[in-house]
Motif scaffolding. Structure first.
Motif, PDB file in Angstrom:
ATOM      1  N   PRO A 288       8.037   6.705   6.829  1.00 58.39           N
ATOM      2  CA  PRO A 288       7.211   5.743   7.556  1.00 58.39           C
ATOM      3  C   PRO A 288       6.659   4.640   6.652  1.00 58.39           C
ATOM      4  CG  PRO A 288       5.958   7.730   7.124  1.00 58.39           C
ATOM      5  CD  PRO A 288       7.362   8.004   6.651  1.00 58.39           C
ATOM      6  N   ALA A 289       6.869   4.757   5.334  1.00 58.74           N
ATOM      7  CA  ALA A 289       6.338   3.779   4.370  1.00 58.74           C
ATOM      8  C   ALA A 289       7.484   3.026   3.704  1.00 58.74           C
ATOM      9  CB  ALA A 289       5.478   4.488   3.328  1.00 58.74           C
ATOM     10  N   TYR A 290       8.396   2.511   4.510  1.00 53.64           N
ATOM     11  CA  TYR A 290       9.618   1.938   3.973  1.00 53.64           C
ATOM     12  C   TYR A 290       9.412   0.610   3.253  1.00 53.64           C
ATOM     13  CZ  TYR A 290       9.300  -0.387   8.543  1.00 53.64           C
ATOM     14  OH  TYR A 290       8.867  -1.084   9.647  1.00 53.64           O
ATOM     15  N   PHE A 291       8.236  -0.012   3.379  1.00 48.74           N
ATOM     16  CA  PHE A 291       7.999  -1.261   2.657  1.00 48.74           C
ATOM     17  C   PHE A 291       7.888  -1.036   1.151  1.00 48.74           C
ATOM     18  CE2 PHE A 291       7.136  -3.617   6.565  1.00 48.74           C
ATOM     19  CZ  PHE A 291       7.584  -4.881   6.216  1.00 48.74           C
ATOM     20  N   TYR A 292       7.438   0.143   0.709  1.00 46.31           N
ATOM     21  CA  TYR A 292       7.262   0.345  -0.729  1.00 46.31           C
ATOM     22  C   TYR A 292       7.933   1.599  -1.283  1.00 46.31           C
ATOM     23  CZ  TYR A 292       3.375   3.360   0.833  1.00 46.31           C
ATOM     24  OH  TYR A 292       2.608   4.313   1.447  1.00 46.31           O
ATOM     25  N   VAL A 448       0.953 -16.751 -14.312  1.00 46.75           N
ATOM     26  CA  VAL A 448       1.707 -17.041 -13.089  1.00 46.75           C
ATOM     27  C   VAL A 448       2.119 -15.704 -12.482  1.00 46.75           C
ATOM     28  CG1 VAL A 448       3.747 -18.141 -12.109  1.00 46.75           C
ATOM     29  CG2 VAL A 448       2.511 -19.260 -13.979  1.00 46.75           C
ATOM     30  N   ILE A 449       1.622 -15.411 -11.282  1.00 44.35           N
ATOM     31  CA  ILE A 449       1.761 -14.088 -10.667  1.00 44.35           C
ATOM     32  C   ILE A 449       2.803 -14.146  -9.546  1.00 44.35           C
ATOM     33  CG2 ILE A 449       0.519 -12.169  -9.618  1.00 44.35           C
ATOM     34  CD1 ILE A 449      -2.080 -13.459 -10.648  1.00 44.35           C
ATOM     35  N   HIS A 450       3.819 -13.298  -9.645  1.00 45.14           N
ATOM     36  CA  HIS A 450       4.897 -13.320  -8.646  1.00 45.14           C
ATOM     37  C   HIS A 450       4.425 -12.765  -7.306  1.00 45.14           C
ATOM     38  CE1 HIS A 450       5.701  -8.971  -8.552  1.00 45.14           C
ATOM     39  NE2 HIS A 450       5.730  -8.954  -9.873  1.00 45.14           N
ATOM     40  N   GLY A 451       5.232 -12.997  -6.278  1.00 42.09           N
ATOM     41  CA  GLY A 451       4.934 -12.521  -4.934  1.00 42.09           C
ATOM     42  C   GLY A 451       5.553 -11.170  -4.668  1.00 42.09           C
ATOM     43  N   GLY A 452       5.530 -10.784  -3.404  1.00 45.89           N
ATOM     44  CA  GLY A 452       6.155  -9.506  -3.048  1.00 45.89           C
ATOM     45  C   GLY A 452       5.323  -8.657  -2.102  1.00 45.89           C
ATOM     46  N   PRO A 453       4.578  -7.698  -2.673  1.00 40.03           N
ATOM     47  CA  PRO A 453       4.358  -7.423  -4.093  1.00 40.03           C
ATOM     48  C   PRO A 453       5.566  -6.851  -4.828  1.00 40.03           C
ATOM     49  CG  PRO A 453       3.361  -5.696  -2.765  1.00 40.03           C
ATOM     50  CD  PRO A 453       3.837  -6.731  -1.802  1.00 40.03           C
ATOM     51  N   THR A 454       6.630  -6.520  -4.097  1.00 37.78           N
ATOM     52  CA  THR A 454       7.775  -5.896  -4.759  1.00 37.78           C
ATOM     53  C   THR A 454       8.735  -6.921  -5.343  1.00 37.78           C
ATOM     54  OG1 THR A 454       8.919  -5.705  -2.628  1.00 37.78           O
ATOM     55  CG2 THR A 454       7.651  -3.805  -3.370  1.00 37.78           C
ATOM     56  N   TYR A 490      10.367  -0.594 -11.496  1.00 34.19           N
ATOM     57  CA  TYR A 490       9.646   0.403 -12.280  1.00 34.19           C
ATOM     58  C   TYR A 490       9.519   1.748 -11.563  1.00 34.19           C
ATOM     59  CZ  TYR A 490       8.517  -3.638 -15.139  1.00 34.19           C
ATOM     60  OH  TYR A 490       8.602  -4.759 -15.938  1.00 34.19           O
ATOM     61  N   GLY A 491      10.273   1.938 -10.500  1.00 35.22           N
ATOM     62  CA  GLY A 491      10.293   3.220  -9.820  1.00 35.22           C
ATOM     63  C   GLY A 491       9.337   3.308  -8.644  1.00 35.22           C
ATOM     64  N   GLY A 492       9.560   4.339  -7.825  1.00 33.50           N
ATOM     65  CA  GLY A 492       8.814   4.497  -6.589  1.00 33.50           C
ATOM     66  C   GLY A 492       7.335   4.767  -6.790  1.00 33.50           C
ATOM     67  N   THR A 493       6.978   5.571  -7.802  1.00 34.26           N
ATOM     68  CA  THR A 493       5.571   5.876  -8.041  1.00 34.26           C
ATOM     69  C   THR A 493       4.798   4.624  -8.416  1.00 34.26           C
ATOM     70  OG1 THR A 493       6.098   8.136  -8.740  1.00 34.26           O
ATOM     71  CG2 THR A 493       3.978   7.238  -9.440  1.00 34.26           C
ATOM     72  N   PHE A 494       5.362   3.802  -9.302  1.00 34.23           N
ATOM     73  CA  PHE A 494       4.717   2.562  -9.723  1.00 34.23           C
ATOM     74  C   PHE A 494       4.570   1.609  -8.547  1.00 34.23           C
ATOM     75  CE2 PHE A 494       4.665  -1.728 -11.514  1.00 34.23           C
ATOM     76  CZ  PHE A 494       3.753  -1.606 -12.548  1.00 34.23           C
ATOM     77  N   ARG A 495       5.603   1.570  -7.688  1.00 34.79           N
ATOM     78  CA  ARG A 495       5.584   0.643  -6.563  1.00 34.79           C
ATOM     79  C   ARG A 495       4.511   1.016  -5.540  1.00 34.79           C
ATOM     80  NH1 ARG A 495      10.129   1.521  -4.136  1.00 34.79           N
ATOM     81  NH2 ARG A 495      11.323   1.259  -6.045  1.00 34.79           N
ATOM     82  N   ALA A 496       4.067   2.278  -5.554  1.00 34.56           N
ATOM     83  CA  ALA A 496       3.058   2.735  -4.598  1.00 34.56           C
ATOM     84  C   ALA A 496       1.644   2.719  -5.167  1.00 34.56           C
ATOM     85  CB  ALA A 496       3.397   4.144  -4.131  1.00 34.56           C
ATOM     86  N   LEU A 497       1.465   2.263  -6.400  1.00 32.41           N
ATOM     87  CA  LEU A 497       0.144   2.321  -7.031  1.00 32.41           C
ATOM     88  C   LEU A 497      -0.870   1.360  -6.421  1.00 32.41           C
ATOM     89  CD1 LEU A 497       0.947   2.708 -10.854  1.00 32.41           C
ATOM     90  CD2 LEU A 497      -0.018   4.424  -9.307  1.00 32.41           C
ATOM     91  N   ASN A 498      -0.395   0.386  -5.639  1.00 31.88           N
ATOM     92  CA  ASN A 498      -1.369  -0.504  -5.004  1.00 31.88           C
ATOM     93  C   ASN A 498      -1.569  -0.187  -3.521  1.00 31.88           C
ATOM     94  OD1 ASN A 498       1.083  -1.453  -4.142  1.00 31.88           O
ATOM     95  ND2 ASN A 498       0.849  -3.515  -4.961  1.00 31.88           N
TER      96      ASN A 498
END
Length: 686
Positions: A288-292, A448-454, A490-498
């Protein structure tokens, strides 16, 4: 204006002709202007011929007169000798290349017929995107389709006799009657125009519709025997419906459809095995959390059955490239780099294929037998170039030299740096340094901060078209692009840290990156600014309302100021529900905690706000809300609303809008950070 097919680049390449020789001139290096950066020719979309001998690719040029980026198709012969003509974008040591198309507007998406005798491509030379055919050896392009609203995508049948294409259905008679009576209007959640599959006979131009009904088609692929087409589809064309994507198969002869993959969450991009027995696809496997969360590669018997996941051991988002006799190929990011991978569908073993470690590969295209691959490759000293190589990617041969355009520019050196964030998480970023960098000197710093966040920032030159990084760095400025928590690679765990930590944890990562450079003695802490677009704009707005003493100037591009405002206006409502794990009605506290506007009374830093007038992803009310809050609290601020952004309106898409966002940022930071007059940008304007 379109240039001639062949020309000598005496001025641009710094060369003069002496007899039969071309001798280089050592011109003094100069910092590039905004217009020069935006005028760079760029290679893209390499497509290898079935036998691996030729590579078709596109070159994008900037048409300032028509305010457009336009592409034409080029052809490289990887087996012939050196090219003797001096051409911009083609190295004198590269195999022969020549321009294949030269028409009004753009030609793109080249695709070889299975026998290699023809190239099909899409062009909007008559305003609508239509499929054209051309003999790659000689001749003019011939229009294959003439649809009222054009073509989206297409694919050759295995025997080369037919082409399947996806096209959006025209307005219905009822909608046309309604428009005639009332004028154009939209009933939200109802007025969807679906995209469907058709097939056209290349010889006779006879066309048949293969799909219809209350769904819209995405990607699709022919079966090896040419009797069926697998396709993904969702309930409508709203981006918010991406999670409904399923996979079905349609028979070409009877246009009969059967469902193949119907689980929850997005299932997309079907690819057949060489023997036609299985279909690989990308899937969330009902997460259900397919965005990250990590996307996966799975296979299913082509006749139907239970999906089997193949890529569970791979901790990133794989993107399927092709299934060949020697394996299933996919591409993926790893930290600041990206590579091609080969997956054994039976053993599930995965091998990384790359000519170097510090390398960014993309747009991979494999020959029919999978022995040869064409691709784009870039690194810290080179723009994206077209290469050809064995499938191992060992000893690649470069077919273009787009980087030659920048050799007389004063540019920067790129370095991947890392630091610990406030909670101990390791964060990486790309640091741009002047060529004469002195480690004993303290420099101004722009973040300069990129978008996404991914999204992800990579150590590749001249990738920015919204922020003028390559104008600032030669002036003696450091630029840091942080890959904050949630970034890809940087992997799934890092992508979910926010998750439920948006803005808060992201700010930790940016501030700790600034602090690490200050601690190294490289940065003057009194001269630090930050900026970003989309999610980067949101983080910049969050910093503007939290760290008033840290930054001298801030720029917020298409940023979120209030998650409640964003949620009810955006075209991707599931994004917010997944990252904040609630609606604003269920948990108003998390929406307030992560919203910059909550802390508006803390804002003090001069802030520029840039936004597209018709932005559907981060709609304009976010900009007005932040601007009014800053104005009410007497914070120096400016809101610029741009017209004419293409697509969903979320960012600049044309040369003059890119010029505008870059020039306006130069002016803002000149005024509030560097204390120099804004007229410094005049040389970069037309």
């Amino acid at each position: 204006m379109k240039r001639a097919v062949m020309f000598t680049c005496v001025v641009l390449c710094g060369a003069v002709t002496v007899g039969a020789q071309v001798a280089p001139i050592a011109l003094p290096k100069q910092a590039p202007s905004v217009d020069q950066i935006l005028s760079l020719k760029r290679a893209a979309s390499p497509e290898i011929s079935p036998d691996g001998r030729f590579v078709a690719y596109t070159v994008r040029e900037t048409n300032w007169d028509d305010n457009a980026y336009e592409t034409e198709i080029w052809l490289a012969d990887a087996t012939t000798g050196d090219l003797r003509q001096a051409q911009v974008g083609v190295s004198s040591s590269s195999p022969a290349s020549r321009q294949l198309t030269n028409a009004k507007k753009s030609s793109q998406s080249p695709a070889w017929s299975p026998d290699g005798s023809k190239l099909a491509f899409i062009s909007d030379r008559t305003d609508k995107r239509q499929i054209y055919l051309i003999n790659p050896q000689a001749g003019e392009a011939d229009a294959l389709t003439a649809l009222e609203d054009g073509v989206g995508s297409f694919e050759w049948s295995p025997d080369g006799k037919n082409i399947a294409y996806a096209a959006t259905e025209p307005k219905s008679a009822a909608v046309k009657d309604r428009d005639k009576k009332y004028g154009e209007l939209q009933v939200v959640g109802q007025d969807y125009r679906m995209t469907h599959l058709s097939v056209i006979d290349v010889a006779t131009r006879a066309t048949r519709t293969l799909t219809s009904g209350p769904f819209t088609v995405g990607s699709f692929a022919w079966s090896p025997d040419g009797t069926s087409i697998a396709f993904d589809h969702r309930v409508n064309d709203s981006p918010a419906s991406s999670g409904t994507a399923d996979i079905s198969v349609v028979t070409v002869a009877a246009a009969s459809i059967r469902k193949l993959v119907t689980e929850d969450g997005p299932d997309s991009r079907p690819v057949w095995s060489p023997d036609g027995a299985r279909i690989a696809f990308e899937t969330s496997m009902a997460s259900p959390a397919y965005f990250y969360t990590n996307r996966l590669i799975a296979t299913v018997p082509s006749g139907g059955g239970t999906p089997a996941v193949l890529s569970s051991a791979f901790d990133e988002d794989p993107s399927i490239v092709a299934w060949k006799p020697n394996g299933l190929y996919f591409s993926a990011a790893q930290r600041t780099f990206s590579y091609l991978f080969r997956l054994d569908p039976d053993s599930r073993a995965i091998a990384r294929l790359a000519p170097a470690d510090a390398w960014v590969g993309s747009s991979f295209s494999l020959s029919r037998d999978g022995s040869t691959v064409a691709f784009l490759g870039a690194d810290a000293t080179s723009m994206a170039e077209v290469f050809i190589a064995p499938a191992t990617l060992a000893n690649p041969k470069k077919l273009t030299d787009m980087t030659a355009q920048t050799r007389n520019w004063t540019t920067s050196t790129l370095e991947v740096v890392s630091w610990k964030s406030q909670d101990g998480t390791m964060i990486e970023g790309v640091l741009h340094k002047p060529l004469d960098f002195d480690p004993s000197r303290k420099y101004p710093l722009l973040v300069v901060i990129h978008g996404g966040p991914t999204g992800v920032s990579r150590a590749v030159p001249f990738t920015g078209a919204t922020y003028p990084i390559d104008v600032w760095v030669p002036r003696g400025v450091l630029v840091l692009e942080p890959n904050y928590r949630g970034s890809a690679g940087y992997g799934g765990t890092f992508r979910a840290l926010n998750v439920r930590n948006l803005g808060v944890g992201d700010a930790w990562d940016v501030l700790s990156g600034v602090d690490s450079l200050v601690a190294r003695g490289l940065v003057d802490p009194a001269k630090v600014g930050t900026m970003g677009w989309s999610q980067g704009g949101y983080i910049s707005a969050f910093l503007a309302t939290h760290d008033a003493a840290r930054f001298k100037a801030i720029s917020v591009g298409a940023g979120i100021s209030d998650w409640m405002t964003y949620y009810v206006n955006t075209d991707i409502h599931p994004f917010t529900r997944q990252y904040l794990q609630a609606t604003p009605w269920d948990d108003p506290e998390i929406y307030a905690k992560t919203s910059p506007i909550t802390y508006i009374k803390q804002a003090k830093t001069p802030t520029l706000i840039q936004h597209g007038a018709a932005d559907q992803r981060v709609p304009l009310p976010n900009a007005y809300e932040l601007y009014q809050g800053l104005q009410d609290n007497k914070v120096p601020s400016k809101l610029i609303v741009y017209q004419g952004f293409g697509g969903i309106g979320h960012g600049p898409s044309k040369p003059k809008s890119h010029r505008a966002t870059m020039d306006h940022n130069i002016e803002w930071f000149d005024q509030y950070m560097f204390g120099t007059p804004a007229k410094a940008t005049a040389a970069g304007s037309k």
